[in-house]
Design an enzyme around this catalytic site. Structure first.
Site, PDB file in Angstrom:
ATOM      1  N   TYR A 109      81.287  50.509  31.930  1.00  0.00           N
ATOM      2  CA  TYR A 109      82.412  50.611  32.749  1.00  0.00           C
ATOM      3  C   TYR A 109      82.104  52.230  33.272  1.00  0.00           C
ATOM      4  O   TYR A 109      81.764  53.149  32.481  1.00  0.00           O
ATOM      5  CB  TYR A 109      83.809  50.642  32.289  1.00  0.00           C
ATOM      6  CG  TYR A 109      84.878  50.947  32.951  1.00  0.00           C
ATOM      7  CD1 TYR A 109      85.467  50.234  34.074  1.00  0.00           C
ATOM      8  CD2 TYR A 109      85.282  52.483  33.215  1.00  0.00           C
ATOM      9  CE1 TYR A 109      86.310  50.689  34.906  1.00  0.00           C
ATOM     10  CE2 TYR A 109      86.440  52.932  34.033  1.00  0.00           C
ATOM     11  CZ  TYR A 109      86.775  52.005  34.850  1.00  0.00           C
ATOM     12  OH  TYR A 109      88.044  52.522  35.635  1.00  0.00           O
ATOM     13  N   GLU A 197      85.233  53.201  41.329  1.00  0.00           N
ATOM     14  CA  GLU A 197      85.101  52.486  40.087  1.00  0.00           C
ATOM     15  C   GLU A 197      84.127  51.425  40.176  1.00  0.00           C
ATOM     16  O   GLU A 197      84.032  50.588  41.263  1.00  0.00           O
ATOM     17  CB  GLU A 197      86.495  51.601  39.863  1.00  0.00           C
ATOM     18  CG  GLU A 197      86.402  51.005  38.665  1.00  0.00           C
ATOM     19  CD  GLU A 197      87.959  50.413  38.396  1.00  0.00           C
ATOM     20  OE1 GLU A 197      88.619  50.817  37.345  1.00  0.00           O
ATOM     21  OE2 GLU A 197      88.208  49.358  39.082  1.00  0.00           O
TER      22      GLU A 197
END
Length: 389
Positions: A109, A197
């Site tokens: 992530y 993101e």
């Protein structure tokens, strides 16, 4: 302002950041054409909506033949996708992204965002990327690694290496990771982003780091200098009332209550919603008409508030500084007459020409109540709405 995944990946490609090959389509004819162009039997079909959690909600499908592709594309286009990040109505699917699949050896992530508390840019990474990143943050927060970047100095290579080591990257991936993060940081700053993101950032079948997903939020206040990005706005993904308010320079946010709020000034608006809650009511919205409120903007604000069928009463709380309260009163009366208002309205006017404004309201003959004290005014609208239910 949010971008779709395919729009975000186009930006990534312009900064030479690796993403899987994919093409967005909005109809079945183009989907068949793109499927043949991609040259792979197995294709990933991704619904393009401004919401996370698409995979668990059925918005991401893998097909391995043309019949399945047609079935999945037809099943997505034109319907609404409901995820844990949307309301019960979901978001409309007007486009799908057809993308070559990637073999995933490892998921990470990675995100970049503004940290207003520290006045720095924060880079967040984790070795546990994928659909359940929220669960990782709740259950094993130690696996979420954060670094702060001083915007005057920029992201330093040693910070990227430290982050890479902390999330367990292999040594031979480190140079690529540092390069990707440097490009992402430049993109973040160049385009006035508030959030970038990637979930997940993967190691693929060729042992390369690839951005499998992409999410970008742009600072609305910077759109005047990001005109090319502003053209990418998809109003179908936004609340219609919020879009209408934006056209009149009104700040509107829809809430779940039944008392509409019209206030000038964000701080006063927040305080107004708080005191309504203290008095036992539930605000239906945040609506800031701004310090330079005009009769026209007040009228438009009423129309926006009343477009919410849950609204059973309206509380107007205006501090007259630049704006004259008597002009606000005229706007309220005009709005009530145009909208044929049949619900109670309580108005608190304080400041410039407040006495004259209250007098105009009380003599209007409409269902308007002028109250000077904030606590009393809040309790009055809560009581009136409660009595009408």
């Amino acid at each position: 302002m949010n971008l779709h995944e395919f729009q975000s990946k186009d930006l990534f490609k312009s900064y030479e950041i690796d993403v899987p090959k994919g093409i967005p389509v909005s109809n079945i004819k183009d989907a068949i054409k793109v499927y043949n162009e991609l040259g792979s039997k197995k294709i990933v079909v991704k619904a393009q909506v401004h919401a996370g959690g698409r995979g668990k909600a059925g918005g991401v499908k893998i097909v391995d033949n043309l019949n399945d592709l047609e079935h999945e594309v037809k099943g997505m286009l034109g319907r609404h996708l409901v995820t844990h990040q949307t309301d019960s109505h979901g978001q409309p699917i007007n486009q799908v992204l057809l993308e070559l699949p990637s073999e995933i050896k490892k998921e990470y992530y990675l995100s970049i965002l503004i940290d207003r508390a520290t006045q720095k840019i924060k880079v967040v990474a984790s070795s546990e990327g994928g659909m359940d990143i929220e669960a990782v943050a709740d259950e094993t927060p130690e696996k979420i690694i954060q670094i702060d970047v001083d915007p005057t100095l920029g992201l330093q290579p040693y910070q990227s290496r430290q982050l890479g080591f902390k999330i367990g990257l292999q040594l031979h991936h480190m140079r690529q990771f540092v390069s990707i993060l440097d490009k992402l940081y430049r993109l973040f700053c160049d385009k006035d982003l508030s959030l970038l993101e990637i979930n997940p950032l993967i190691v693929n079948q060729d042992d390369q780091l690839v951005c499998l997903d992409a999410k970008i939020n742009i600072d609305d206040n910077a759109l005047y200098r990001q005109k090319d990005l502003a053209k990418l706005r998809d109003l179908s993904q936004e609340d219609a009332r919020e879009s209408q308010a934006m056209q009149w320079d009104l700040n509107y946010v829809h809430l779940d209550g039944n008392i509409g709020c019209m206030v000038n000034g964000a701080g006063l608006a927040m305080a107004t919603m708080d005191i309504i809650k203290v008095c036992g009511g539930n605000p239906a919205n945040f609506l800031d008409v701004g310090g330079g409120a005009t009769e026209e903007r007040v009228t438009e604000g009423f129309k926006i508030i009343l477009s919410d069928k849950n609204v059973k009463g309206i509380f107007v709380n205006i501090f007259g500084g630049i704006v004259k309260c008597n002009l606000i009163a005229d706007g309220i009366i005009k709005a009530c007459e145009q909208c044929k208002l049949d619900i109670p309205v309580v108005v608190r006017l304080v400041g410039n020409n407040a006495e004259l404004g209250s007098e105009i309201l009380n003599k209007s003959g409409l269902n308007l109540t002028a109250v000077k004290d904030l606590s009393q005014a809040s309790q009055t609208i809560v009581d009136k709405v409660g009595a009408s239910l």
